[in-house]
Every structure is written in structure tokens, then in C-alpha cells.
Enzyme design. Sequence first.
Site, PDB file in Angstrom:
ATOM      1  N   TYR A 166       3.879  13.421   5.204  1.00  0.00           N
ATOM      2  CA  TYR A 166       5.242  13.350   4.666  1.00  0.00           C
ATOM      3  C   TYR A 166       5.345  12.316   3.555  1.00  0.00           C
ATOM      4  O   TYR A 166       4.859  11.190   3.675  1.00  0.00           O
ATOM      5  CB  TYR A 166       6.225  12.991   5.780  1.00  0.00           C
ATOM      6  CG  TYR A 166       7.629  12.789   5.284  1.00  0.00           C
ATOM      7  CD1 TYR A 166       8.352  13.851   4.745  1.00  0.00           C
ATOM      8  CD2 TYR A 166       8.244  11.532   5.323  1.00  0.00           C
ATOM      9  CE1 TYR A 166       9.636  13.668   4.265  1.00  0.00           C
ATOM     10  CE2 TYR A 166       9.529  11.340   4.858  1.00  0.00           C
ATOM     11  CZ  TYR A 166      10.222  12.414   4.315  1.00  0.00           C
ATOM     12  OH  TYR A 166      11.488  12.236   3.838  1.00  0.00           O
ATOM     13  N   SER A 193       0.967  11.620  12.117  1.00  0.00           N
ATOM     14  CA  SER A 193       1.157  10.290  12.694  1.00  0.00           C
ATOM     15  C   SER A 193       2.331  10.359  13.666  1.00  0.00           C
ATOM     16  O   SER A 193       3.097  11.330  13.677  1.00  0.00           O
ATOM     17  CB  SER A 193       1.420   9.263  11.589  1.00  0.00           C
ATOM     18  OG  SER A 193       2.549   9.653  10.820  1.00  0.00           O
ATOM     19  N   LYS A 224      -4.909   1.499  15.733  1.00  0.00           N
ATOM     20  CA  LYS A 224      -4.924   1.830  17.167  1.00  0.00           C
ATOM     21  C   LYS A 224      -5.817   3.026  17.477  1.00  0.00           C
ATOM     22  O   LYS A 224      -6.024   3.359  18.646  1.00  0.00           O
ATOM     23  CB  LYS A 224      -3.505   2.105  17.657  1.00  0.00           C
ATOM     24  CG  LYS A 224      -2.573   0.910  17.557  1.00  0.00           C
ATOM     25  CD  LYS A 224      -1.175   1.262  18.031  1.00  0.00           C
ATOM     26  CE  LYS A 224      -0.228   0.076  17.900  1.00  0.00           C
ATOM     27  NZ  LYS A 224       1.163   0.417  18.322  1.00  0.00           N
ATOM     28  N   GLY A 251      -6.272   8.391   5.869  1.00  0.00           N
ATOM     29  CA  GLY A 251      -5.913   9.599   6.603  1.00  0.00           C
ATOM     30  C   GLY A 251      -6.701  10.810   6.142  1.00  0.00           C
ATOM     31  O   GLY A 251      -7.153  11.633   6.954  1.00  0.00           O
ATOM     32  N   ASP A 252      -6.885  10.932   4.827  1.00  0.00           N
ATOM     33  CA  ASP A 252      -7.671  12.051   4.289  1.00  0.00           C
ATOM     34  C   ASP A 252      -9.133  11.935   4.715  1.00  0.00           C
ATOM     35  O   ASP A 252      -9.791  12.940   5.009  1.00  0.00           O
ATOM     36  CB  ASP A 252      -7.581  12.077   2.767  1.00  0.00           C
ATOM     37  CG  ASP A 252      -6.161  12.226   2.266  1.00  0.00           C
ATOM     38  OD1 ASP A 252      -5.360  12.886   2.952  1.00  0.00           O
ATOM     39  OD2 ASP A 252      -5.848  11.672   1.200  1.00  0.00           O
TER      40      ASP A 252
END
Length: 310
Positions: A166, A193, A224, A251-252
Site C-alpha cells: 500500500y 504487513s 520481528k 519487502g521486495d
Amino acid sequence: MTDVLTFGETMVSVRTARPMRLGGDAHLSIAGSESNVAIGVARLGHDTAWLSAVGNDEPGRLIQRTLRAENVDTTYLRFSDDSFTGFIAFDQPSHDITRVSYHRRGSAASTLTPAEATAAIATATPTLLHVTGITPALSDTARAATLAGVRAASAAGTQVSLDVNYRARLWSRPEAAAAIRELLPHVDTIFASDDELDLLTDASDPIADLLQSVGQVIVTAGGKGAWAHSAEGTIHRPALPVTVIDSIGAGDAFVSGYLSATLDGLPVEARLERATTSGAFCVTAYGDWESLPTRTDLTLLAHSQGTALR
């Protein structure tokens, strides 16, 4: 046959190591969630292809050249004489706080069409199609292209993965939820997430609700670690302890590792291990994709920091 096909916007990036208003040296590169994943999967030894559009300009040629150098197939890249290549600027006001400025409204990538998406899937016959929630935010035609792409892939028996990704600068949460939820009937694996789960469902137990229609829900939580949810249960993998230099692109990197391990037919535990390792590599250096690991790099983080391999 292509292992992974993905599509979306890649922009030319300009990055400074301090507030940009101060001027000084800048680093020129490229940035785009989907192409980051394509590079990551390619470095791990798979055949990848990327569909997009760029301006018929030097920034567009830089993007094409960079992806080709990373063994990403750019057969499905369109050069537009009527639109420009998008631009993104990164600066760092303090350690690991990155400020992003976009210049992309009306860019060539926002003109992607459903016909281009379905034609690429028919020609590439990918094992896996990867999309993000960024592409449908670019324009109505890009939203239609994303929906047409996942529908065509699902109908052809291709696995489909979706990274919510997002971006508040591009659209509101209600707009994002409406567009992303129409993709879900055609998706096998979701990456999100914790704070993105409400974009996927209004249920009080979002994981249980999503697992009624998708095979896996992967929830990432930075330092985490990550959780993989499926009908078989939940598996957690902690993040690797590394010194974070720049978290952009992590993230990618995680997604690329997970998809690579999926293509290798590895169990979920091993998919999470490769995903968290790829993510750890990404955060140890500046750049969206530059520090993504190759397959032979994956064991390097087992060495203590400061080790010299002679």
C-alpha cells in the site's frame, strides 16, 4: 517457459545520503517493486520477465539496460513517444529514515492495458505471476490491466502472488481496498504487513477469512520476522540479526526469496528461510536491489560480521 512474470512501474531513482535540499552528490539508479522482485528472482537462478512501459527517453533506456544486465527479460517492455519515464527521489534526513518524492502521475507505465497483460501471459506462459497493489493505483487502465492479468493467469493454471504494498501517496485506503479485493479470487499467495490486512478483508479474524479463498498468507513484520499462514497451520521465522543500513526494498527482497524457494519446490520453512535471508542482504547496503543475493551468496550471513573470506 518463464518462471516468473511480473509487471508494474519502474522509475529512475536519484538518491542522496543527506537531505536533498543541501545539494551535493547523488546516485542514479532505478527503483520499482516489481522489477526489484524480478531482479531478486533472476539472481537466485530463475528465468524472469517484466512487463511495463517507459518513455522513449534516456531514463527509459537506463531502466531497460539495467534489467537486461540483471538477466531479466524485457521483451514485453514498451517505449512510449507520448509519455515519460517516472522518477523517484530518495533522501535521508537521518539514519535509516528515508524520505521519498514521486514524479510519476501520467507516466508511461500508467498507460499499461489489459491487452498487454493478457498477451504477455499467453506468450511467456509463466509458472508464476507476481503483482502488487501499486500497479492498480497508477490509473484506471493499469487497474484494469492488473485485474485482466491475474484473471488470465489463474485461468491458465498459473500461480498468482500478490504483494499488497500500500502506498498512501497514490490512493486512499478505501480505494486500495476496493481494487485489491477484486484481485483476491484469482490469487494463490498474499504478502502483506500487519497494517495492510484490513485492506484485504473486514473480518475480525482476517487470516482465517483469507484462507477460505487463498492458499497462503505471508505476514511480514520487519525486525520481528515473518509468519506463513496456510490450512496446515502457522510457521514463524525470525529476522536475521544484521546491521540495518537502508530498509528500502527489504519487502521486495523477501518476496523474491520466497518465490524462488517456491519455484524450487521447497517446504514452507525453507521458503521463509530464503525469504528472510534475502531481506537481510537487502538492508545491509543502500539501494532498492543492488545488494540482493545470488544463490551462492545465501550462506554468507552465517559468517560473523567482519569476517574476511580469503
